[in-house]
Design an enzyme around this catalytic site. Structure first.
Site, PDB file in Angstrom:
ATOM      1  N   THR A  65      -1.070  -1.686  -3.208  1.00  0.00           N
ATOM      2  CA  THR A  65      -0.703  -0.397  -2.641  1.00  0.00           C
ATOM      3  C   THR A  65       0.811  -0.213  -2.592  1.00  0.00           C
ATOM      4  O   THR A  65       1.321   0.859  -2.913  1.00  0.00           O
ATOM      5  CB  THR A  65      -1.303  -0.243  -1.228  1.00  0.00           C
ATOM      6  N   GLU A  66       1.516  -1.255  -2.205  1.00  0.00           N
ATOM      7  CA  GLU A  66       2.969  -1.155  -2.051  1.00  0.00           C
ATOM      8  C   GLU A  66       3.701  -1.033  -3.387  1.00  0.00           C
ATOM      9  O   GLU A  66       4.598  -0.214  -3.525  1.00  0.00           O
ATOM     10  CB  GLU A  66       3.519  -2.375  -1.298  1.00  0.00           C
TER      11      GLU A  66
END
Length: 190
Positions: A65-66
């Site tokens: 996600t990051e």
């Protein structure tokens, strides 16, 4: 061989090819999904997940996600590397787990350091918010102060120390992405 028999043979062969294809499709889909949800940096993730008592699939979900597994990722607020750690968070984590080590903010470009620090921070978020991935990931993204303030407002919590609503668009999207990634990682690897 008469025409009817030939047509029947062709039909049987076509059905056999279709059946074989149908058997291969789920494998192909799973292979493609695993490419989209990889276990990159597995040795490092497993090492620090074990050290800090975090489900490694949660770590992968945060990394995906990051940064999308881009070790050179840089956010618009200066967060760096795989797990997108800011300079302020880096300094705090360094005091907690690496005060005697000669590490600088630039060392976050190293996946080993980044995963170590990010996993530690994720573990602290999970501890602080009772192991709830949604609330912990909101804190990972927006900070403890923001989440603590939301927890004081009954509109965002059921009173159990966990957020039930995420009022900020970016936070809400982030939490949903982490939760979806974690569910997919569980489906693929457990």
């Amino acid at each position: 061989m008469n025409k009817t028999r030939k047509n029947l043979l062709v039909l049987v062969l076509l059905l056999a090819v279709c059946a074989a294809g149908l058997l291969l499709v789920p494998r192909l889909v799973r292979t493609l999904e695993k490419k989209s949800f990889p276990l990159r940096y597995q040795q490092t993730v497993e090492q620090y997940a074990a050290q800090y008592d975090v489900d490694p699939l949660m770590v992968y979900s945060i990394i995906r996600t990051e940064s999308g597994f881009d070790e050179k990722a840089l956010s618009n607020v200066g967060a760096r590397g795989l797990m997108q750690i800011t300079e302020e968070t880096f300094a705090w984590i360094k005091l907690k787990i690496a005060s005697s080590e000669d590490l600088s903010f630039d060392d976050l470009w190293d996946p080993q350091v980044n995963i170590r620090f990010g996993t530690y921070y994720l573990s602290r978020c999970l501890q602080r918010y009772g192991g709830d991935l949604a609330t912990a990931s909101a804190a990972y993204h927006s900070g403890w102060g923001t989440v603590d303030a939301l927890l004081e407002n009954s509109a965002y919590t059921a009173g159990d120390g966990k957020l039930s609503a995420f009022p900020y668009t970016q936070m809400s999207l982030y939490v949903k992405k982490v939760q979806r990634a974690f569910a997919k990682y569980q489906q693929l690897y457990q």
